[in-house]
Write a protein that holds these residues in place. Structure first.
Motif, PDB file in Angstrom:
ATOM      1  N   ASN A 174       4.803  83.740  45.516  1.00  0.00           N
ATOM      2  CA  ASN A 174       5.781  82.669  45.709  1.00  0.00           C
ATOM      3  C   ASN A 174       4.852  81.653  46.489  1.00  0.00           C
ATOM      4  O   ASN A 174       5.543  80.898  47.348  1.00  0.00           O
ATOM      5  CB  ASN A 174       7.030  82.961  46.416  1.00  0.00           C
ATOM      6  CG  ASN A 174       7.927  83.791  45.542  1.00  0.00           C
ATOM      7  OD1 ASN A 174       8.259  83.372  44.519  1.00  0.00           O
ATOM      8  ND2 ASN A 174       8.163  85.053  46.042  1.00  0.00           N
ATOM      9  N   TRP A 175       3.779  81.491  46.298  1.00  0.00           N
ATOM     10  CA  TRP A 175       3.108  80.343  46.804  1.00  0.00           C
ATOM     11  C   TRP A 175       3.132  79.196  46.089  1.00  0.00           C
ATOM     12  O   TRP A 175       3.225  79.369  44.885  1.00  0.00           O
ATOM     13  CB  TRP A 175       1.493  80.747  47.254  1.00  0.00           C
ATOM     14  CG  TRP A 175       0.936  81.488  48.199  1.00  0.00           C
ATOM     15  CD1 TRP A 175       1.654  82.764  48.547  1.00  0.00           C
ATOM     16  CD2 TRP A 175       0.108  81.368  49.271  1.00  0.00           C
ATOM     17  NE1 TRP A 175       1.226  83.430  49.523  1.00  0.00           N
ATOM     18  CE2 TRP A 175       0.329  82.389  50.247  1.00  0.00           C
ATOM     19  CE3 TRP A 175      -0.739  80.382  49.597  1.00  0.00           C
ATOM     20  CZ2 TRP A 175      -0.650  82.426  51.420  1.00  0.00           C
ATOM     21  CZ3 TRP A 175      -1.399  80.243  50.661  1.00  0.00           C
ATOM     22  CH2 TRP A 175      -1.518  81.349  51.596  1.00  0.00           C
ATOM     23  N   GLU A 176       2.987  77.898  46.786  1.00  0.00           N
ATOM     24  CA  GLU A 176       2.965  76.629  45.942  1.00  0.00           C
ATOM     25  C   GLU A 176       1.699  75.889  46.117  1.00  0.00           C
ATOM     26  O   GLU A 176       1.228  75.822  47.550  1.00  0.00           O
ATOM     27  CB  GLU A 176       4.263  75.846  46.118  1.00  0.00           C
ATOM     28  CG  GLU A 176       5.467  76.442  45.488  1.00  0.00           C
ATOM     29  CD  GLU A 176       6.536  75.580  45.854  1.00  0.00           C
ATOM     30  OE1 GLU A 176       6.494  74.407  46.253  1.00  0.00           O
ATOM     31  OE2 GLU A 176       7.698  76.007  45.554  1.00  0.00           O
TER      32      GLU A 176
ATOM     33  N   SER B  11       3.903  84.290  56.748  1.00  0.00           N
ATOM     34  CA  SER B  11       4.784  84.437  55.588  1.00  0.00           C
ATOM     35  C   SER B  11       6.154  83.457  56.166  1.00  0.00           C
ATOM     36  O   SER B  11       6.577  83.733  57.005  1.00  0.00           O
ATOM     37  CB  SER B  11       5.368  85.562  55.038  1.00  0.00           C
ATOM     38  OG  SER B  11       4.138  86.337  54.349  1.00  0.00           O
TER      39      SER B  11
ATOM     40  N   THR C  71       4.960  75.220  55.224  1.00  0.00           N
ATOM     41  CA  THR C  71       4.131  74.062  54.177  1.00  0.00           C
ATOM     42  C   THR C  71       2.989  73.434  55.117  1.00  0.00           C
ATOM     43  O   THR C  71       3.307  73.157  56.437  1.00  0.00           O
ATOM     44  CB  THR C  71       5.237  73.080  53.829  1.00  0.00           C
ATOM     45  OG1 THR C  71       6.207  73.633  52.838  1.00  0.00           O
ATOM     46  CG2 THR C  71       4.330  72.190  53.200  1.00  0.00           C
TER      47      THR C  71
ATOM     48  N   ARG D  39      10.580  77.850  53.877  1.00  0.00           N
ATOM     49  CA  ARG D  39       9.273  78.008  53.739  1.00  0.00           C
ATOM     50  C   ARG D  39       8.048  77.679  54.789  1.00  0.00           C
ATOM     51  O   ARG D  39       8.716  76.718  55.498  1.00  0.00           O
ATOM     52  CB  ARG D  39       8.698  77.372  52.249  1.00  0.00           C
ATOM     53  CG  ARG D  39       9.402  77.764  51.121  1.00  0.00           C
ATOM     54  CD  ARG D  39       8.991  76.752  49.862  1.00  0.00           C
ATOM     55  NE  ARG D  39       7.533  77.294  49.664  1.00  0.00           N
ATOM     56  CZ  ARG D  39       7.210  78.336  48.568  1.00  0.00           C
ATOM     57  NH1 ARG D  39       8.128  79.089  47.960  1.00  0.00           N
ATOM     58  NH2 ARG D  39       6.169  78.716  48.311  1.00  0.00           N
TER      59      ARG D  39
ATOM     60  N   THR E  30       3.374  77.038  51.154  1.00  0.00           N
ATOM     61  CA  THR E  30       3.062  75.922  50.406  1.00  0.00           C
ATOM     62  C   THR E  30       1.874  75.203  50.744  1.00  0.00           C
ATOM     63  O   THR E  30       1.758  75.002  52.157  1.00  0.00           O
ATOM     64  CB  THR E  30       4.214  74.753  50.118  1.00  0.00           C
ATOM     65  OG1 THR E  30       5.219  75.481  49.571  1.00  0.00           O
ATOM     66  CG2 THR E  30       3.942  73.583  49.388  1.00  0.00           C
TER      67      THR E  30
ATOM     68  N   ASN F  88       3.494  82.598  41.484  1.00  0.00           N
ATOM     69  CA  ASN F  88       2.889  81.624  42.317  1.00  0.00           C
ATOM     70  C   ASN F  88       2.579  80.367  41.434  1.00  0.00           C
ATOM     71  O   ASN F  88       2.846  80.552  40.401  1.00  0.00           O
ATOM     72  CB  ASN F  88       1.242  82.010  42.813  1.00  0.00           C
ATOM     73  CG  ASN F  88       1.617  83.052  43.901  1.00  0.00           C
ATOM     74  OD1 ASN F  88       1.983  83.011  44.808  1.00  0.00           O
ATOM     75  ND2 ASN F  88       1.148  84.388  43.106  1.00  0.00           N
TER      76      ASN F  88
ATOM     77  N   GLU G  33       4.041  85.623  51.565  1.00  0.00           N
ATOM     78  CA  GLU G  33       4.868  85.147  50.751  1.00  0.00           C
ATOM     79  C   GLU G  33       5.341  83.560  51.422  1.00  0.00           C
ATOM     80  O   GLU G  33       5.362  83.319  52.338  1.00  0.00           O
ATOM     81  CB  GLU G  33       5.944  85.965  50.732  1.00  0.00           C
ATOM     82  CG  GLU G  33       5.845  87.218  50.101  1.00  0.00           C
ATOM     83  CD  GLU G  33       7.004  87.986  49.808  1.00  0.00           C
ATOM     84  OE1 GLU G  33       7.284  88.353  48.693  1.00  0.00           O
ATOM     85  OE2 GLU G  33       7.689  88.333  50.765  1.00  0.00           O
ATOM     86  N   TYR G  34       5.938  82.791  50.283  1.00  0.00           N
ATOM     87  CA  TYR G  34       6.556  81.241  50.813  1.00  0.00           C
ATOM     88  C   TYR G  34       5.839  80.582  51.556  1.00  0.00           C
ATOM     89  O   TYR G  34       6.040  80.200  52.628  1.00  0.00           O
ATOM     90  CB  TYR G  34       8.037  81.891  51.140  1.00  0.00           C
ATOM     91  CG  TYR G  34       8.808  82.752  50.176  1.00  0.00           C
ATOM     92  CD1 TYR G  34       9.301  81.903  49.010  1.00  0.00           C
ATOM     93  CD2 TYR G  34       8.985  84.019  50.527  1.00  0.00           C
ATOM     94  CE1 TYR G  34      10.089  83.009  48.165  1.00  0.00           C
ATOM     95  CE2 TYR G  34       9.786  84.702  49.452  1.00  0.00           C
ATOM     96  CZ  TYR G  34      10.571  84.066  48.386  1.00  0.00           C
ATOM     97  OH  TYR G  34      11.254  84.810  47.659  1.00  0.00           O
TER      98      TYR G  34
ATOM     99  N   THR H 289       9.955  82.327  53.996  1.00  0.00           N
ATOM    100  CA  THR H 289      10.990  82.923  53.200  1.00  0.00           C
ATOM    101  C   THR H 289      11.574  82.036  52.142  1.00  0.00           C
ATOM    102  O   THR H 289      11.086  80.885  52.027  1.00  0.00           O
ATOM    103  CB  THR H 289      12.121  83.666  54.148  1.00  0.00           C
ATOM    104  OG1 THR H 289      12.839  82.399  54.563  1.00  0.00           O
ATOM    105  CG2 THR H 289      11.822  84.456  55.184  1.00  0.00           C
ATOM    106  N   ALA H 290      12.222  82.674  51.106  1.00  0.00           N
ATOM    107  CA  ALA H 290      12.930  81.680  50.189  1.00  0.00           C
ATOM    108  C   ALA H 290      13.395  80.409  50.505  1.00  0.00           C
ATOM    109  O   ALA H 290      13.410  79.289  50.131  1.00  0.00           O
ATOM    110  CB  ALA H 290      13.686  82.730  49.348  1.00  0.00           C
TER     111      ALA H 290
END
Length: 679
Positions: free
Chosen positions: A330-332, A85, A93, A91, A289, A355, A286-287, A87-88
């Motif tokens: 919170n995946w992109e 993971s 990516t 991220r 991309t 997400n 989490e987090y 964090t906010a």
């Protein structure tokens, strides 16, 4: 010197990004920079853990892992856990570098073909392959050798293990008979079976798993076909067949094709990425991309079909997907593509929240494109298992159901507060968007899903029955269907509908939507309560004849669950400021004995381009009456029968009305289509 050293590393530790590279020619012993890239994503994941380990378990900055252009043939499914993971603020990516084409493939290239003399048949030996259910030739899907579509004589009972075929339809025996598959159509599904034996004397095919006879009839048409049979290989160019005993792959090439000079791929992996957290223990992933990556070539998992049955609605029995996430927040997914699949594209399972899937492309799918939420009928047993606040926006979903023909474009099951907006959804054999997963009026966790500005068209394709551009189930307080455009819904039998509030659908607002060119009604409520249909346009429904008893040729249909059921007696909706424009059929159709008596209807505009206004009928019961009688019973008191005066109805543009349209006096607001679909 020590102080200078610390000064040098402080910007690296606090806030600087960490950039790494992966290449098809890389090496995991390299440093991971642009000039010395790694080979695998697993090495990049290891680096994320190292960064955390060296910084008290926290990421010191954003991590950007960039794939250099090329095709990465994955030896195994990529696995993400809580330790991967971000964090906010920091991220992690994984992206294609500089808009390069990056393909993560679950397939294997087939080479060293040999041509059979005096034919178009090419043969490749694949000693380590167990089965081949799909094949792509230069990116185009080819077809497993199969028979023409046929119509069996009878299916004796529900859950029978056999059916009776007509004379001349089935061979008396097949090479590797127990590998031959039979596909049987039902109303809104198609099941897959392994052949077990043939009784040629009595024209009976026996299969290994039961055949549901519950939904057999005119809407299924007794249709079936046989596939994965060597005997059909030469019947059509583009067919392939894999002999599991000899491990030989046969391909019936098109003229001038040479597979040794082209790219031929078969799938080896069923899933390409798993992110399996545990919401119940607060172990979320989490987090993260994913950006600009293309995920291709996955196998079809037929284990459920061959062990029990696989004729569930919307292919909901599938527990695999190309990208499958559980307990992921919170995946992109930004500008990814998912194609050439044997099943579902992306599945957000239990406890997946916040997400975002943005500007992505799902195509050439074995089942559906995007699925959100667990398949639980009724209330989710634990709130933490509910998936919520996910967004699918500005994406193209197309060409589904190649293996599981009932796959839907978008399937929202036990999930809430999701946004599905500005997408184009097309060429699915079943429904475009399905929301809810509770049959009837039982309590449900589904609420407040926002489905808006989607362009949904060419649904059904004449293959299955009982479908819609947008389909809902069960109570869904706060769910809104706004500003969607739907057209060309063609079912095999009954049920090519536009907006379809099925069993128990309640407390849903359907507003500012357009639907035209449906085989059946543009709007259908199959019992539900307190739904609001306001400011919608239904134009030119009933475009094709339907000759079975459950058909309707109307703009709006209301039905109960089954003959003798009282569920339809409680069905209700409010129907105001809508325009119904018909050429064929009628305005309304009902299977309820009470017709539309429970419905609140007013300020609507009705018009037929072919019928005299005095001949239009309205449905207080199953025995329709004239408009004046209908109004005397308190229905449509302020409604009118009049030409709505669309500017260009011949061009199927219903967004503009002439200035003197009588619809304006009823409070109707024109529905612009400029912001519908991806941008």
């Amino acid at each position: 010197m020590k102080w200078l050293f610390l000064f040098a590393v402080i910007p690296l530790v606090f806030g600087a990004s960490f950039d790494y590279y992966i290449s098809t020619t890389g090496n995991d012993n390299n440093s991971g920079n642009l000039n010395s890239p790694w080979l695998t994503i697993e090495r990049a994941q290891q680096q994320v853990l190292t960064l955390k380990k060296n910084n008290n378990g926290l990421l010191p900055g954003p991590v950007n892992v960039q794939f250099l252009g090329g095709t990465y043939y994955l030896p195994k499914t990529i696995q993400f856990t809580k330790q991967d993971s971000g964090t906010a603020s920091n991220r992690v990516t994984y992206a294609a570098a500089d808009k390069q084409e990056v393909i993560l493939s679950g397939g294997m290239r087939v080479t060293n073909w040999e041509k059979s003399p005096n034919s178009n048949i090419w043969i490749a030996h694949l000693p380590n392959v167990d089965h081949v259910r799909q094949l792509w030739y230069n990116g185009e899907r080819r077809v497993m050798a199969r028979s023409p579509l046929m119509y069996f004589e009878s299916l004796p009972t529900d859950n029978a293990n056999h059916f009776v075929y007509k004379a001349g339809q089935v061979e008396s025996n097949y090479l590797n008979l127990k590998d031959v598959q039979v596909v049987i159509y039902h109303y809104w599904t198609a099941s897959i079976h392994l052949m077990s034996s043939i009784d040629a004397a009595n024209r009976i095919v026996y299969v290994s798993n039961p055949i549901s006879g519950r939904f057999q009839g005119p809407a299924s048409g007794n249709r079936f076909y046989i596939e994965n049979a060597f005997e059909y290989l030469t019947s059509q160019q583009g067919f392939f067949y894999f002999n599991r005993q000899s491990h030989l792959l046969y391909y019936n090439a098109f003229n001038n094709e040479n597979p040794n000079q082209n790219d031929v791929v078969i799938p080896m992996l069923t899933e390409l990425l798993n992110a399996i957290g545990n919401p119940q223990t607060n172990d979320f992933i989490e987090y993260i991309t994913l950006s600009g990556l293309s995920f291709q070539h996955t196998d079809a998992d037929l284990s459920n079909c061959f062990s029990s049955t696989c004729d569930g609605q919307s292919a909901s029995f599938l527990d695999t997907a190309v990208l499958r996430l559980n307990g992921a927040n919170n995946w992109e997914f930004n500008q990814i593509s998912v194609g050439h699949t044997g099943g579902t594209g992306l599945y957000l399972m239990q406890g997946c929240n916040d997400n975002v899937i943005l500007s992505s492309h799902f195509y050439d799918l074995g089942a559906g494109a995007v699925r959100i939420g667990p398949g639980i009928n009724g209330l989710t047993p634990q709130p933490v298992l509910l998936s919520s606040h996910n967004t699918l926006n500005n994406s193209l979903l197309e060409d589904g159901g190649y293996i599981y023909q009932m796959g839907t474009g978008v399937l929202l099951q036990q999930s809430t507060n999701n946004i599905v907006s500005n997408n184009e959804i097309r060429y699915f054999k079943y429904t475009g968007i399905s929301a809810g997963w509770t049959w009837g009026y039982d309590e449900t966790s589904v609420k407040s899903n926002y489905i808006a500005f989607n362009y949904i068209h060419h649904i059904g394709l004449g293959v299955l029955s009982d479908m819609g551009c947008i389909y809902t189930l069960g109570r869904q307080p706060g769910t809104h269907l706004f500003n969607n455009l739907c057209h060309d819904v063609v079912s095999y039998g009954y049920g090519g509908w536009g907006y379809y509030t099925d069993e128990g659908s309640s407390n849903i607002t359907i507003q500012n939507n357009i639907v035209y060119h449906t085989k059946s009604a543009g709007i259908h409520q199959h019992y539900g309560t307190n739904n609001l249909f306001v400011n919608n346009i239904v134009a030119f429904p009933a475009i094709l004849p339907c000759d079975e008893s459950n058909c309707d040729e109307a703009a709006v249909r209301s039905s109960q669950h089954a003959p003798g059921s009282d569920k339809g007696q409680f069905s209700s909706f409010t129907f105001e400021r809508n325009i119904l424009l018909i050429t064929n059929g009628t305005l309304f159709f009902s299977t309820n004995s009470i017709g539309f008596k429970n419905m609140t209807m007013d300020y609507n505009l009705y018009w037929s381009t072919t019928q005299n206004p005095q001949s239009l009928r309205f449905p207080p019961t199953q025995a329709p009456t004239v408009f004046s009688q209908w109004q005397s019973e308190g229905k449509d008191v302020h409604s009118i029968i009049s030409d709505p005066l669309f500017v260009n109805p011949q061009g199927l543009d219903f967004s503009d009305l002439k200035p003197d349209s009588p619809a304006f006096k009823l409070g109707f607001v024109p529905i612009s289509t400029k912001n519908i679909g991806p941008h």
